[in-house]
Design an enzyme around this catalytic site. Structure first.
Site, short mmCIF file in Angstrom:
data_model
loop_
_atom_site.label_atom_id
_atom_site.label_comp_id
_atom_site.label_asym_id
_atom_site.label_seq_id
_atom_site.Cartn_x
_atom_site.Cartn_y
_atom_site.Cartn_z
N PHE A 130 51.85 -10.11 63.13
CA PHE A 130 51.51 -10.90 64.40
C PHE A 130 52.60 -10.69 65.66
O PHE A 130 53.80 -10.49 65.47
CB PHE A 130 51.55 -12.24 64.63
CG PHE A 130 50.50 -12.89 63.96
CD1 PHE A 130 49.28 -13.57 64.89
CD2 PHE A 130 50.12 -13.35 62.50
CE1 PHE A 130 47.86 -13.72 64.60
CE2 PHE A 130 49.07 -13.68 62.59
CZ PHE A 130 48.27 -14.13 62.77
N ASP A 131 52.10 -10.43 66.95
CA ASP A 131 53.08 -10.21 67.82
C ASP A 131 54.44 -10.92 67.77
O ASP A 131 55.90 -10.61 67.72
CB ASP A 131 52.87 -10.71 69.13
CG ASP A 131 51.38 -11.29 68.90
OD1 ASP A 131 52.04 -12.67 68.66
OD2 ASP A 131 51.04 -11.52 69.30
N TYR B 8 59.99 -9.77 66.76
CA TYR B 8 60.86 -10.56 67.37
C TYR B 8 62.17 -10.22 66.06
O TYR B 8 63.48 -9.47 66.35
CB TYR B 8 61.39 -11.83 67.92
CG TYR B 8 60.33 -11.60 69.49
CD1 TYR B 8 59.94 -10.45 69.43
CD2 TYR B 8 58.70 -13.00 68.81
CE1 TYR B 8 58.62 -10.79 70.78
CE2 TYR B 8 58.45 -12.90 69.69
CZ TYR B 8 57.54 -11.94 70.72
OH TYR B 8 56.74 -11.61 71.84
N PRO B 9 62.27 -10.42 64.88
CA PRO B 9 63.27 -10.47 64.45
C PRO B 9 63.84 -8.72 64.15
O PRO B 9 64.52 -8.32 63.61
CB PRO B 9 62.94 -10.80 62.39
CG PRO B 9 62.10 -11.95 63.02
CD PRO B 9 61.78 -11.59 64.00
N PHE C 242 56.20 -12.34 65.16
CA PHE C 242 56.66 -12.23 63.94
C PHE C 242 57.78 -11.24 63.80
O PHE C 242 58.51 -11.05 63.14
CB PHE C 242 55.78 -11.88 62.61
CG PHE C 242 55.23 -13.74 62.90
CD1 PHE C 242 55.65 -14.61 63.83
CD2 PHE C 242 53.70 -13.69 61.36
CE1 PHE C 242 54.57 -15.96 63.61
CE2 PHE C 242 52.75 -14.57 61.57
CZ PHE C 242 53.41 -16.13 62.45
N GLU D 176 53.38 -6.62 55.36
CA GLU D 176 53.33 -7.87 54.94
C GLU D 176 51.45 -7.94 54.71
O GLU D 176 50.84 -8.24 55.27
CB GLU D 176 53.52 -9.37 55.95
CG GLU D 176 55.40 -9.24 55.86
CD GLU D 176 55.58 -10.21 56.92
OE1 GLU D 176 54.89 -10.97 58.13
OE2 GLU D 176 57.32 -10.20 57.23
N HIS E 266 51.70 -16.80 67.43
CA HIS E 266 50.55 -16.36 67.16
C HIS E 266 49.68 -15.36 68.27
O HIS E 266 48.74 -14.60 68.54
CB HIS E 266 49.68 -16.98 66.39
CG HIS E 266 50.09 -17.09 65.14
ND1 HIS E 266 51.56 -17.61 64.75
CD2 HIS E 266 49.92 -16.44 64.25
CE1 HIS E 266 51.26 -18.21 63.39
NE2 HIS E 266 50.32 -17.21 62.40
N LEU F 198 59.02 -10.56 52.79
CA LEU F 198 59.09 -11.06 54.16
C LEU F 198 60.09 -10.74 55.65
O LEU F 198 60.94 -11.44 55.17
CB LEU F 198 58.22 -12.53 54.40
CG LEU F 198 56.76 -12.83 53.60
CD1 LEU F 198 56.56 -14.15 53.31
CD2 LEU F 198 56.04 -11.49 53.54
N ALA F 199 59.98 -9.40 55.94
CA ALA F 199 61.31 -9.43 56.37
C ALA F 199 61.19 -8.64 57.94
O ALA F 199 60.87 -6.82 56.86
CB ALA F 199 62.81 -8.97 55.68
N GLU F 200 61.08 -9.05 58.67
CA GLU F 200 60.51 -7.58 59.79
C GLU F 200 61.31 -6.43 59.96
O GLU F 200 61.33 -5.85 59.99
CB GLU F 200 60.25 -8.48 60.92
CG GLU F 200 58.88 -8.88 61.07
CD GLU F 200 59.12 -10.54 60.43
OE1 GLU F 200 59.90 -11.01 60.14
OE2 GLU F 200 58.08 -11.18 59.51
#
Lengths: 363, 337
Positions: B95-96, B100-101, B98, B41, B141, B70-72
């Site tokens: 970010f750390d 988790y998905p 972010f 991203e 964050h 935007l989709a981890e």
């Protein structure tokens, strides 16, 4: 963006080329495949059914831990493999063993996962079949990545990415379709809507007009096809593969079919659906339908049918013989493949198991 | 793992921030191997929110360094497929917290693919994660998420503490045959160091002694290494000689270097930002105690984050292990015996 988004919408009814009685049905958009292709497909269908039923029996004999059968969905399984070229990839779910076999995987190796010898029993690169995905829809972003890498190198590869109706509720389904559309990845997303996710009916998965309608939200054309009509599946999936290969980006195909047996042997389907519903779908069986059609047109003789049955029996015997062989898994394998070379900690743990085994041997 | 032989014939000495060192490592890796692709991203035109990919799209083109939706989970899942098919993807989680998905993709596929296919399908890929606190970041964050990854067999987990290590470890991670979760301490992005290029540092899986000392050993990684070094400096002025070990790599864990260091002093304190309960720091204490019990003059102490959700910026200084807490823990190592 597109000039007319309506072109992304599926037809009102699933595409059908042969009706449940085996009669030809007209389609404005698709032609019935040629006779040789249909005959070949019937042979594959008969083998597919035999494989499903043999694997089901092997569970009861204790040779497989479990088997999620595609009994009733064989036309989808056969078509998914038959429309692909050798260099194309197939991404199967746990219910798509027959499709993996159709792409070339040895059925004994394909069932290693369910036999319990190892997780993936075949080399995914040999026939370009990804390992069976057990977590729902997680394989779909992988399919996009494989397709995107091939496209970056200018290779003509198309990827067939399979999932079920339940899988379309997962976030990875959404993310994979969105990524594929944005990057114009040559992926055919093939949804087998078999009405149930274990026990949960389609109405609890989605309020969309159809699962193929989900494509328009990503800018992907959706199409619906009768999932028990071998001819329609070959035509629709074949056209989708051709469009993806021609650079038209991802395609979404929903086949309407039915899981005629329980989710697995461990499931009790009588708790959530009644016999009349199953009986109605048995009358729409994909194999009898194609057989009737070919016989009525004089294309299928008893001799050819006997040849197909003999071939199916040969494959079933191969499966039975393979799964009846007791393989003793090597405990060294527990540690051998976690990393390219084991960490010091894994070497210690492997030595611990080796020591346990040597002491057992000493008794 | 082997130390990477850099094909880039630079032998200059440059003062680099960790962010610049990471950028240089990515640039050199892309130049060395056309299979290396970067995505995530805002990594394209913007160069990443921390500018780690600055200029790479301009230099290598959009095919090699590109923005994604935007989709981890989609980012990591697509990287799995690309790694299966001949590429070496390096993806950025912005970010750390972010990342988790993408957790299911990382745990069920990235970590397991080699094993489930008996080594037939390798996934040479790097998941870069700007991580941990100390920058006044707002909620979601500042997570120290290393334990989740370290607990997952099949991943390598790396956390550099210096610009030189950031360069060397990232180059090695990109050329490695297995997936690497690369944790970049955000608060060290702007820390600077004279770096000799090409960097020659020990490989992934090797800890180093950053400061020699004889009285006690401080064990740290990533953002806590400078804290440990500062504590050792202050302790030295007070007459106590503290050794500092920088893990560099959490997985594989270098038992040999860590245990040799602790045996040489007989006392140890582990310093880590993450919450202490069921953490990498607790694993370190367990491992060292199991192996060095008879050499220990005192139980190993830990200075970690509290077992609370990461606090808001105006309270984060309570959460971060600081020099004073480290020195207090050292004072508690039963010196009176």
């Amino acid at each position: 963006m597109t000039s007319d988004p309506r072109r992304l919408l599926p037809s009102a009814d699933p595409v059908s080329l042969i009706d449940p009685q085996g009669r030809s049905a007209d389609s404005p958009s698709y032609a019935v495949p040629d006779d040789a292709t249909l005959l070949r497909a019937l042979g594959s269908l008969i083998t597919a059914r035999r494989l499903n039923d043999q694997a089901y029996a092997l569970v009861r004999q204790g040779r497989l831990a479990v088997y999620p059968s595609s009994h009733g969905q064989e036309a989808c399984q056969v078509a998914a493999a038959q429309v692909l070229a050798a260099d194309d990839w197939l991404f199967p779910t746990y219910r798509d063993t027959v499709a993996a076999v159709g792409k070339g995987v040895d059925p004994v190796e394909a069932l290693s996962l369910l036999k319990g010898d190892w997780h993936c029993g075949y080399d995914p690169y040999e026939h370009r079949v990804a390992p069976h995905a057990t977590p729902l829809a997680t394989q779909l972003p992988h399919a996009v990545g494989v397709a995107h890498a091939a496209r970056m190198r200018g290779e003509p590869t198309v990827v067939m990415a399979m999932c079920g109706d339940g899988g379309t509720s997962e976030g990875d389904f959404h993310e994979a379709l969105n990524f594929a559309a944005v990057f114009r990845a040559p992926v055919v997303f093939f949804v087998q809507n078999n009405e149930y996710a274990i026990s949960v009916p389609l109405a609890r998965q989605s309020a969309a007009p159809s699962l193929a309608h989900k494509g328009i939200g990503y800018g992907i054309a959706g199409e619906r096809v009768d999932g028990n009509d071998m001819a329609a599946l070959l035509a629709v999936l074949g056209a989708a593969v051709a469009r993806a290969r021609a650079g038209e980006g991802p395609q979404l195909i929903e086949a309407h079919t039915y899981r005629m047996q329980a989710h697995t042997n461990a499931d009790d389907a009588t708790r959530y659906r009644d016999d009349a519903e199953v009986a109605a779908w048995v009358r729409r069986d994909p194999i009898t339908r194609l057989e009737t059609h070919l016989r009525d047109r004089g294309l299928l003789t008893d001799e050819v049918h006997a040849r197909f049955t003999a071939e199916a029996e040969r494959v079933a015997t191969h499966l039975r013989d393979g799964l009846n062989q007791d393989v003793t898994p090597d405990p060294d394998d527990l540690f051998a493949y976690v990393y390219a070379s084991p960490t010091p900690q894994l070497r210690e743990q492997a030595a611990l198991v080796a020591d346990e085994l040597s002491r057992e041997g000493a008794h | 793992m082997t130390v990477l032989a850099s094909p880039v014939p630079k032998t200059e000495v440059r003062t680099l921030s960790m962010a610049q060192a990471l950028n240089q490592a990515l640039r050199d890796a892309m130049a060395a191997d056309p299979a290396v692709v970067l995505f995530g991203e805002d990594v394209g035109a913007l160069g990443g929110v921390f500018r780690i990919t600055d200029g790479l799209t301009a230099e290598f083109g959009e095919a090699r360094c590109f923005d994604t939706p935007l989709a981890e989970s989609g980012i990591v899942g697509m990287a799995v497929g690309m790694a299966m098919n001949g590429m070496r993807p390096v993806v950025e989680m912005q970010f750390d917290a972010f990342a988790y998905p993408a957790f299911e993709q990382i745990v069920s596929h990235v970590a397991k693919m080699r094993n489930r296919t008996r080594g037939r399908v390798a996934l040479p890929m790097v998941i870069r994660v700007p991580y941990a606190g100390g920058i006044g970041g707002v909620e979601h964050h500042c997570d120290s998420s290393e334990a989740y990854y370290a607990h997952t067999p099949g991943l390598h987990v790396v956390a550099p503490a210096t610009p030189a290590d950031a360069y060397a470890l990232l180059r090695e991670a990109i050329s490695a045959p297995d997936p690497v979760v690369f944790l970049e301490p955000k608060k060290l992005y702007w820390s600077k160091q004279e770096v000799q290029l090409p960097v020659r540092e020990p490989g992934i899986g090797t800890a180093v002694v950053r400061r020699e000392g004889t009285d006690a050993t401080l064990i740290a990684y990533g953002p806590s290494v400078p804290v440990a070094l500062e504590a050792a400096e202050i302790a030295a002025r007070e007459g106590r000689s503290l050794q500092v070990v920088d893990l560099r790599s959490i997985v594989p864990f270098d038992d040999e270097t860590v245990c040799a260091a602790v045996r040489s002093t007989g006392r140890a304190v582990v310093v880590a930002e993450a919450a202490g309960f069921a953490s990498v720091s607790s694993e370190i204490v367990a491992r060292v105690t199991e192996r060095c019990f008879t050499a220990l003059a005192a139980p190993i102490r830990r200075v970690t984050g509290f077992d609370i959700p990461y606090p808001p910026p105006k309270l984060e200084h309570f959460q971060l292990p600081g020099v004073d807490r480290v020195l207090d823990a050292v004072d508690d190592l039963q010196w009176e015996q």
